[in-house]
Design a protein around this motif. Structure first.
Motif, PDB file in Angstrom:
ATOM      1  N   PHE A  21       0.852  -1.190   0.000  1.00  0.00           N
ATOM      2  CA  PHE A  21       0.000   0.000   0.000  1.00  0.00           C
ATOM      3  C   PHE A  21       0.893   1.247   0.000  1.00  0.00           C
ATOM      4  CE2 PHE A  21      -2.721  -3.394   1.545  1.00  0.00           C
ATOM      5  CZ  PHE A  21      -3.840  -3.200   0.745  1.00  0.00           C
ATOM      6  N   TYR A  40     -18.299  -3.434  -3.399  1.00  0.00           N
ATOM      7  CA  TYR A  40     -17.597  -2.517  -2.477  1.00  0.00           C
ATOM      8  C   TYR A  40     -18.416  -1.259  -2.138  1.00  0.00           C
ATOM      9  CZ  TYR A  40     -14.148   0.846  -0.769  1.00  0.00           C
ATOM     10  OH  TYR A  40     -13.501   1.819  -0.029  1.00  0.00           O
ATOM     11  N   GLY A  65      -7.451  -0.288   9.357  1.00  0.00           N
ATOM     12  CA  GLY A  65      -6.990  -0.453   7.976  1.00  0.00           C
ATOM     13  C   GLY A  65      -7.835   0.464   7.111  1.00  0.00           C
ATOM     14  N   SER A  67      -7.254   2.874   5.020  1.00  0.00           N
ATOM     15  CA  SER A  67      -6.839   3.336   3.683  1.00  0.00           C
ATOM     16  C   SER A  67      -7.169   4.818   3.528  1.00  0.00           C
ATOM     17  CB  SER A  67      -7.485   2.488   2.577  1.00  0.00           C
ATOM     18  OG  SER A  67      -7.038   1.166   2.652  1.00  0.00           O
ATOM     19  N   VAL A  71     -14.648   4.171   4.669  1.00  0.00           N
ATOM     20  CA  VAL A  71     -15.554   3.706   5.736  1.00  0.00           C
ATOM     21  C   VAL A  71     -15.752   4.823   6.768  1.00  0.00           C
ATOM     22  CG1 VAL A  71     -15.750   2.082   7.670  1.00  0.00           C
ATOM     23  CG2 VAL A  71     -15.060   1.262   5.407  1.00  0.00           C
ATOM     24  N   ASP A  90      -4.245   3.222  10.146  1.00  0.00           N
ATOM     25  CA  ASP A  90      -3.592   2.519   9.036  1.00  0.00           C
ATOM     26  C   ASP A  90      -2.086   2.613   9.245  1.00  0.00           C
ATOM     27  OD1 ASP A  90      -4.902   1.686   6.030  1.00  0.00           O
ATOM     28  OD2 ASP A  90      -2.710   1.775   6.192  1.00  0.00           O
ATOM     29  N   ASN A  91      -1.352   1.584   8.822  1.00  0.00           N
ATOM     30  CA  ASN A  91       0.102   1.634   9.010  1.00  0.00           C
ATOM     31  C   ASN A  91       0.849   2.071   7.748  1.00  0.00           C
ATOM     32  OD1 ASN A  91      -0.142  -0.666   7.495  1.00  0.00           O
ATOM     33  ND2 ASN A  91       1.054  -1.999   8.860  1.00  0.00           N
ATOM     34  N   SER A  92       0.111   2.477   6.702  1.00  0.00           N
ATOM     35  CA  SER A  92       0.761   2.995   5.496  1.00  0.00           C
ATOM     36  C   SER A  92       0.785   4.518   5.587  1.00  0.00           C
ATOM     37  CB  SER A  92      -0.010   2.537   4.249  1.00  0.00           C
ATOM     38  OG  SER A  92       0.175   3.447   3.189  1.00  0.00           O
ATOM     39  N   ALA A 121      -0.536   3.720  12.617  1.00  0.00           N
ATOM     40  CA  ALA A 121      -0.114   2.706  13.589  1.00  0.00           C
ATOM     41  C   ALA A 121      -0.424   1.318  13.064  1.00  0.00           C
ATOM     42  CB  ALA A 121      -0.844   2.915  14.921  1.00  0.00           C
ATOM     43  N   ASP A 122       0.268   0.346  13.663  1.00  0.00           N
ATOM     44  CA  ASP A 122      -0.004  -1.059  13.374  1.00  0.00           C
ATOM     45  C   ASP A 122      -1.186  -1.488  14.253  1.00  0.00           C
ATOM     46  OD1 ASP A 122      -0.011  -3.818  13.181  1.00  0.00           O
ATOM     47  OD2 ASP A 122       2.183  -3.974  13.207  1.00  0.00           O
ATOM     48  N   ILE A 123      -2.254  -1.973  13.647  1.00  0.00           N
ATOM     49  CA  ILE A 123      -3.424  -2.346  14.465  1.00  0.00           C
ATOM     50  C   ILE A 123      -3.101  -3.517  15.404  1.00  0.00           C
ATOM     51  CG2 ILE A 123      -5.171  -1.417  12.905  1.00  0.00           C
ATOM     52  CD1 ILE A 123      -5.677  -4.247  11.872  1.00  0.00           C
ATOM     53  N   ASN A 137     -12.638  -3.537   7.238  1.00  0.00           N
ATOM     54  CA  ASN A 137     -13.162  -3.651   5.879  1.00  0.00           C
ATOM     55  C   ASN A 137     -12.040  -4.045   4.918  1.00  0.00           C
ATOM     56  OD1 ASN A 137     -15.709  -3.426   4.567  1.00  0.00           O
ATOM     57  ND2 ASN A 137     -14.973  -1.612   3.457  1.00  0.00           N
ATOM     58  N   PHE A 138     -11.928  -5.343   4.656  1.00  0.00           N
ATOM     59  CA  PHE A 138     -10.894  -5.888   3.769  1.00  0.00           C
ATOM     60  C   PHE A 138      -9.479  -5.631   4.304  1.00  0.00           C
ATOM     61  CE2 PHE A 138     -14.652  -4.889   1.158  1.00  0.00           C
ATOM     62  CZ  PHE A 138     -15.010  -6.198   0.880  1.00  0.00           C
ATOM     63  N   THR A 139      -9.333  -5.737   5.625  1.00  0.00           N
ATOM     64  CA  THR A 139      -8.025  -5.533   6.265  1.00  0.00           C
ATOM     65  C   THR A 139      -7.489  -6.825   6.856  1.00  0.00           C
ATOM     66  OG1 THR A 139      -8.618  -3.245   6.800  1.00  0.00           O
ATOM     67  CG2 THR A 139      -6.841  -4.235   8.102  1.00  0.00           C
ATOM     68  N   PHE A 142      -5.002  -9.131   5.148  1.00  0.00           N
ATOM     69  CA  PHE A 142      -3.605  -8.721   4.991  1.00  0.00           C
ATOM     70  C   PHE A 142      -2.790  -8.934   6.276  1.00  0.00           C
ATOM     71  CE2 PHE A 142      -5.757  -6.339   1.630  1.00  0.00           C
ATOM     72  CZ  PHE A 142      -4.938  -6.637   0.551  1.00  0.00           C
ATOM     73  N   ILE A 143      -3.432  -9.396   7.336  1.00  0.00           N
ATOM     74  CA  ILE A 143      -2.745  -9.691   8.600  1.00  0.00           C
ATOM     75  C   ILE A 143      -2.256 -11.139   8.554  1.00  0.00           C
ATOM     76  CG2 ILE A 143      -3.121  -9.912  11.117  1.00  0.00           C
ATOM     77  CD1 ILE A 143      -3.273  -6.989  10.178  1.00  0.00           C
TER      78      ILE A 143
HETATM   79  C1  LIG Z   1      -7.720  -3.279   1.292  1.00  0.00           C
HETATM   80  S1  LIG Z   1      -7.216  -1.972   2.276  1.00  0.00           S
HETATM   81  C2  LIG Z   1      -8.654  -1.533   3.233  1.00  0.00           C
HETATM   82  C3  LIG Z   1      -9.693  -0.758   2.491  1.00  0.00           C
HETATM   83  C4  LIG Z   1     -10.480   0.220   3.334  1.00  0.00           C
HETATM   84  N1  LIG Z   1     -10.846  -0.323   4.630  1.00  0.00           N
HETATM   85  C5  LIG Z   1     -11.698   0.654   2.580  1.00  0.00           C
HETATM   86  O1  LIG Z   1     -12.795   0.166   2.899  1.00  0.00           O
HETATM   87  O2  LIG Z   1     -11.561   1.460   1.637  1.00  0.00           O
HETATM   88  C6  LIG Z   1      -6.224  -2.638   3.573  1.00  0.00           C
HETATM   89  C7  LIG Z   1      -5.576  -1.541   4.415  1.00  0.00           C
HETATM   90  O3  LIG Z   1      -5.095  -2.137   5.609  1.00  0.00           O
HETATM   91  C8  LIG Z   1      -3.870  -1.518   5.940  1.00  0.00           C
HETATM   92  N2  LIG Z   1      -3.154  -2.435   6.832  1.00  0.00           N
HETATM   93  C9  LIG Z   1      -2.682  -3.683   6.542  1.00  0.00           C
HETATM   94  N3  LIG Z   1      -2.074  -4.211   7.623  1.00  0.00           N
HETATM   95  C10 LIG Z   1      -2.200  -3.298   8.622  1.00  0.00           C
HETATM   96  C11 LIG Z   1      -1.775  -3.257   9.978  1.00  0.00           C
HETATM   97  N4  LIG Z   1      -1.115  -4.281  10.540  1.00  0.00           N
HETATM   98  N5  LIG Z   1      -2.038  -2.155  10.712  1.00  0.00           N
HETATM   99  C12 LIG Z   1      -2.696  -1.102  10.165  1.00  0.00           C
HETATM  100  N6  LIG Z   1      -3.134  -1.083   8.882  1.00  0.00           N
HETATM  101  C13 LIG Z   1      -2.873  -2.168   8.122  1.00  0.00           C
HETATM  102  C14 LIG Z   1      -3.198  -1.260   4.599  1.00  0.00           C
HETATM  103  O4  LIG Z   1      -2.186  -0.263   4.694  1.00  0.00           O
HETATM  104  C15 LIG Z   1      -4.382  -0.861   3.741  1.00  0.00           C
HETATM  105  O5  LIG Z   1      -4.535   0.536   3.700  1.00  0.00           O
END
Ligand SMILES: C[S@@+](CC[C@H](N)C(=O)[O-])C[C@H]1O[C@@H](n2cnc3c(N)ncnc32)[C@H](O)[C@@H]1O
Ligand SMILES: O=C(O)C(=O)C[C@]1(C(=O)O)C=C[C@@H](O)C=C1
Length: 247
Positions: A21, A40, A65, A67, A71, A90-92, A121-123, A137-139, A142-143
């Motif tokens: 991201f 979506y 997460g 983005s 949301v 979000d951590n990006s 921050a890292d969730i 929401n779609f986060t 990625f964990i």
């Molecule tokens: C697919 S996107 C989420 C889309 C967003 N929720 C929406 O509905 O538009 C996943 C997001 O999770 C974030 N993310 C992934 N791992 C994370 C973590 N450990 N801590 C915080 N954010 C994280 C990514 O940086 C990315 O922005």
């Protein structure tokens, strides 16, 4: 704040890097997620409506997460509850920076929106405050799989009685035929949204090591193991679904 069409995978890449991201993705993200995730816009808008039923006065709503804050914006449009605020995490850093700009723009367009804080921050290492609504929401996909249960457990502990977690994810299916059918239909959805075969193939190889979907059964079992009492799917379009988990 220019929104650009997603052409990130349009040209042949010698080596397709793992999906991240980063700044390039941030520039095209609204277009990418709308053209990649069936349902979506419906999920995001209705997440605001659902949140309105669970949000409680004097509590926090989390968008984990977040983005670009789609949301969070829906929560702010739909929830009118006294002394509620949204924490978007979000951590990006690229996402967080642009998210703050978008929310600032929303502030200037509407009055009486819930206050919002965007945290980089890292969730996985977040100290949760008592909360009535958590959106993932779609986060979660990625964990790292081995960290998912502990995260859900901490969310469950922070949830107030009467609150909810709303979890949206891409699904895999234990029945191979169903998995292939819905996977093929998802590819047809992407094609119909203007993605070429090359874009679809390169995106798939970019994402396959970083996004690891679970089945509905795995989600249900893990949510129950994390201490949730009830799991109710409220939306599915092809291989993408959203669940309400009650404490
Ligand atoms: C697919 S996107 C989420 C889309 C967003 N929720 C929406 O509905 O538009 C996943 C997001 O999770 C974030 N993310 C992934 N791992 C994370 C973590 N450990 N801590 C915080 N954010 C994280 C990514 O940086 C990315 O922005
Ligand atoms: O499954 C895919 O092919 C996707 O592109 C899905 C997905 C997602 O579910 O988050 C993956 C990455 C992008 O953030 C947008 C959509």
């Amino acid at each position: 704040m220019k929104k650009q069409p997603d052409r990130l995978f349009a040209r042949p890449l010698v080596q397709v890097p793992d999906f991240a991201f980063n700044e390039d993705v941030v520039r095209v993200f609204p277009d990418m997620i709308k053209r990649s995730v069936p349902g979506y816009p419906t999920i995001v808008e209705n997440l605001g409506v659902l949140a309105g039923q669970f949000a409680q006065p004097h509590s926090v709503l989390y968008d984990l997460g977040s983005s670009l804050g789609a949301v969070t914006q829906a929560l702010r449009r739909h929830v009118q509850v006294e002394d509620c605020r949204v924490i978007a995490v979000d951590n990006s850093s690229a996402m967080v920076e642009r998210c703050r700009e978008y929310l600032h723009a929303q502030d200037s367009m509407f009055q009486e929106l819930l206050p919002v804080e965007v945290v980089e921050a890292d969730i996985l290492s977040l100290a949760f405050q008592p909360t009535s609504l958590v959106a993932l929401n779609f986060t979660l996909q990625f964990i790292q799989p081995e960290q998912r249960l502990a995260l859900l457990g901490r969310i469950r502990q922070a949830l107030l009685p009467g609150g909810a977690l709303i979890l949206s994810e891409k699904l895999r299916f234990e029945d191979a035929e169903q998995h292939k059918l819905l996977g093929d239909l998802h590819i047809a959805f992407k094609r119909a949204n203007g993605y070429s075969e090359l874009e679809i193939a390169q995106k798939r190889s970019a994402i396959e090591k970083v996004m690891l979907p679970d089945s509905l059964e795995q989600h249900r079992e893990r949510l129950l193991a994390a201490g949730f009492s009830k799991v109710v799917p409220w939306f599915q379009c092809l291989n993408f679904a959203s669940l309400i988990a009650l404490p």
